[in-house]
Design an enzyme around this catalytic site. Structure first.
Site, PDB file in Angstrom:
ATOM      1  N   GLU A 398       0.808  -1.219   0.000  1.00  0.00           N
ATOM      2  CA  GLU A 398       0.000   0.000   0.000  1.00  0.00           C
ATOM      3  C   GLU A 398       0.843   1.271   0.000  1.00  0.00           C
ATOM      4  OE1 GLU A 398      -2.699  -3.232   1.342  1.00  0.00           O
ATOM      5  OE2 GLU A 398      -0.651  -2.636   1.861  1.00  0.00           O
ATOM      6  N   GLN A 420      -7.982  -2.575  -0.807  1.00  0.00           N
ATOM      7  CA  GLN A 420      -8.831  -3.762  -0.860  1.00  0.00           C
ATOM      8  C   GLN A 420      -9.902  -3.703   0.227  1.00  0.00           C
ATOM      9  OE1 GLN A 420      -7.265  -7.964  -0.228  1.00  0.00           O
ATOM     10  NE2 GLN A 420      -7.391  -7.834  -2.475  1.00  0.00           N
ATOM     11  N   ALA A 422     -10.765  -0.767   3.598  1.00  0.00           N
ATOM     12  CA  ALA A 422     -10.322   0.484   4.212  1.00  0.00           C
ATOM     13  C   ALA A 422      -9.372   0.229   5.373  1.00  0.00           C
ATOM     14  CB  ALA A 422     -11.528   1.295   4.688  1.00  0.00           C
ATOM     15  N   HIS A 465     -11.688  -6.180   8.781  1.00  0.00           N
ATOM     16  CA  HIS A 465     -12.307  -5.927   7.487  1.00  0.00           C
ATOM     17  C   HIS A 465     -13.600  -5.122   7.632  1.00  0.00           C
ATOM     18  CE1 HIS A 465      -9.729  -9.423   6.810  1.00  0.00           C
ATOM     19  NE2 HIS A 465      -9.719  -9.113   5.526  1.00  0.00           N
TER      20      HIS A 465
END
Length: 659
Positions: A398, A420, A422, A465
């Site tokens: 990232e 993919q 936050a 996630h």
């Protein structure tokens, strides 16, 4: 010390000598000014000038270099006006950051230089983006980025080299191996003998040069640059040198073993090159003194110019207005009345597609976004239309990818980066808050970057996630944040964010992807950034929310049919629409803020404080707010339902209504 002239003629060698001498003479003067208190900090490149000067001379003037804080010679060799350099060091307006940053923390597009930030490794990913832009434009150019041996321990080093290797980017990664990271020797920094051992692990070529030998540095970088101009690929060059002075002047050198400075002083790049030129009868003592006198005169005149300049004046409006690039939005309305019924996910995808058509310079990057279409299939089918140059799968890196997005922007391109999830933005946090967000304020560089953030809970995805991360960035000056709640706004706000040249975080709730549909115009259009929208209107109270909160509030208002409320969907979190909020509260006299994020420190706290300060006389009840529990997001459905604020909001809404 042996010098290999190769095809260089005496005139060129004398010119190189002048370039090598200038940063040393400037540094001698800067150290005096530091002791006089006329500059606040100095990071010495004393004894390392051959790297800066040799590498810069080896690059063409229109090729980008990303230096570090000991690379004064890069700036002087690129002919940066000395009076502006000295004004920069003094925090004067005619410097490159208008007094907002110090030393070499600046860039100059005119000179194809991108200055560092204090988080050293961040520059490496930016170089990848600049090189990628050259590659996409079909330009045979190299990019040079510098790191110290200590900074190469950062994860950014690995990410940037790996990304450059995978994409075969024309980048020279030059490592100044001076054997110390502040007071920590190399033996405590890494367990290897040389950085040339790193190359095979990434599948890239490596070179090593004597960093104190001007001609060896020059020829090594020149050969590498010519190689990658013809055959794009990254090359790592290790320049062996030593830091004669402290990490910065205040830190001193007491930690060095006795005799080490004296040993390296014998390898001084200037005295050795000067002796070589004299032995070759290219330089006389008289000529040497004349050059030094001329350069010292230039330095004195430039310092006088900087000294004569007034101290910077603090103007609040100017400081705030310079945070973002000036932009006058033109709201684009659909050309026709044609509409399609789209899901939230489809609206985002359609916006991306239309923006890719509208902006040929736009590149979309992210993990698994090409053939696979992304984990949520937002980018499905785009690679078939636009190709893998513009719809780019990335490694799991990232930080490097976000840095590359800024690099593309420096080259006049646009970038959309998909996280993919936050939650994973934490791995690129530094690039967003310290590089992308600050670039325009610091040195006027656009950061034409949109970061897409699949966010939110309610899907049983657990702590890593499901997080709401918008408040992390709400506090960071220099970022704009949008958070649509419906397909129409999802498409229009994404188009608007891509269209504007400022950096945006674009939050898209995962639970809305396939649960919400709406009639959406087929044509390209934009939604005004910074403008809230009334979902419903009423006289009883005002609900202020965004994202999933809009749908929770709608459900509850439908259930509680005795409450007539203004339901305000913020849509944009930075800048949020104070005017609409104020108008509604003046009408209803009551306000409650709802968000999915944890209650403590959430955006609702700032809005509530603002209402209390500016709308107090209109209030008939305390300002209320509700958010999720102050815990991580749990996995099990009953725990997650309890974590989320919907039920608690209903109770508080009734309480506010009855107040």
């Amino acid at each position: 010390m042996k010098f290999d002239i190769k095809k260089l003629n005496p005139s060129e060698l004398l010119s190189m000598y002048r370039s090598l001498l200038l940063p040393r003479l400037i540094e001698d003067k800067m150290l005096i000014l530091l002791r006089q208190g006329k500059i606040s900090k100095w990071f010495s490149g004393y004894g390392q000038e051959a790297i800066s000067v040799g590498a810069t001379l080896a690059m063409t003037e229109d090729e980008y270099i990303l230096p570090m804080h000991r690379n004064l010679g890069i700036f002087t060799t690129r002919q940066v006006p000395l009076h502006r350099l000295f004004a920069q060091f003094q925090g004067k307006v005619s410097g490159f950051t208008k007094g907002r940053d110090r030393s070499f923390h600046f860039g100059s597009k005119e000179h194809h230089l991108v200055g560092m930030i204090s988080h050293l490794g961040a520059q490496l990913g930016v170089a990848d983006g600049i090189a990628l832009a050259h590659q996409l434009k079909g330009q045979q150019k190299a990019t040079l980025v510098i790191s110290g041996d200590g900074g190469a321990s950062e994860g950014d080093f690995h990410e940037a080299l790996n990304l450059a290797a995978v994409w075969q980017l024309p980048v020279i990664f030059l490592i100044e191996n001076n054997h110390w990271g502040l007071s920590t020797p190399s033996s405590e920094q890494f367990n290897m003998k040389t950085f040339t051992q790193k190359g095979p692990g990434y599948g890239i070529q490596t070179r090593q040069a004597d960093g104190n030998n001007l001609l060896e540095v020059y020829h090594t970088v020149q050969e590498a640059a010519e190689t990658i101009r013809q055959q794009p690929q990254p090359i790592l060059i290790e320049c062996m040198t030593f830091r004669i002075r402290g990490h910065e002047e205040a830190s001193g050198t007491k930690y060095y073993p006795e005799g080490l400075i004296e040993e390296w002083s014998k390898k001084d790049p200037i005295s050795n090159f000067e002796s070589f030129l004299k032995d070759k009868k290219i330089l006389s003592e008289e000529k040497s003194e004349a050059i030094k006198s001329e350069l010292n005169q230039q330095i004195s005149e430039a310092i006088n110019l900087a000294n004569e300049e007034e101290l910077v004046k603090a103007e609040t409006n100017k400081e705030v207005n310079d945070l973002f690039a000036s932009y006058q939005p033109k709201i684009t309305i659909p050309k026709s009345r044609r509409k399609n019924t789209l899901r939230f996910v489809d609206a985002i995808s359609e916006g991306l597609k239309q923006s890719l058509i509208r902006y040929p310079e736009l590149v979309v990057m992210g993990q698994d976004i090409a053939e696979y279409g992304g984990v949520f299939k937002v980018t499905e089918g785009l690679v078939e239309t636009f190709g893998k140059n513009r719809i780019r799968n990335t490694p799991i890196c990232e930080s490097a990818v976000l840095g590359a997005a800024l690099g593309l922007s420096i080259q006049g391109m646009k970038a959309v980066v998909e996280m993919q999830f936050a939650d994973f933005v934490t791995c690129g946090f530094n690039q967003i808050v310290n590089n992308i967000a600050m670039s325009h304020y610091r040195w006027g560089q656009l950061a034409d970057v949109v970061v897409r953030m699949p966010t939110g809970a309610g899907v049983g995805a657990g702590p890593y996630h499901s997080q709401s991360t918008e408040a992390w960035f709400f506090h960071t000056p220099g970022l704009k944040i949008v958070y649509p709640s419906n397909p129409y706004d999802a498409k229009g706000l994404l188009n608007a964010a891509i269209e504007e040249t400022n950096p945006f975080l674009y939050f898209e709730h995962k639970a809305l992807y396939r649960s919400k549909t709406q009639n959406v115009p087929q044509d390209y259009y934009t939604v005004e950034v910074g403008k809230a929208k009334y979902i419903s209107k009423g006289e009883d109270l005002t609900i202020i929310t965004y994202g999933m909160g809009v749908h929770w509030a709608m459900d509850i208002l439908e259930e509680l049919d005795d409450i007539e409320a203004d339901l305000v969907d913020l849509r944009t979190l930075v800048p949020w629409d104070k005017t609409t909020v104020e108008q509604s509260i003046k009408k209803t006299g009551k306000a409650i803020i709802l968000h999915e994020d944890n209650l403590t420190g959430g955006i609702g706290a700032e809005i509530a404080a603002w209402i209390g300060e500016y709308c107090f006389l209109s209030l008939d009840a305390p300002v209320m707010r509700e958010g999720s529990l102050d815990t991580p997001v749990p996995f099990a459905k009953r725990l997650e339902d309890n974590f989320l604020p919907k039920n608690r909001f209903k109770e508080k809404l009734i309480e506010l209504h009855q107040f």
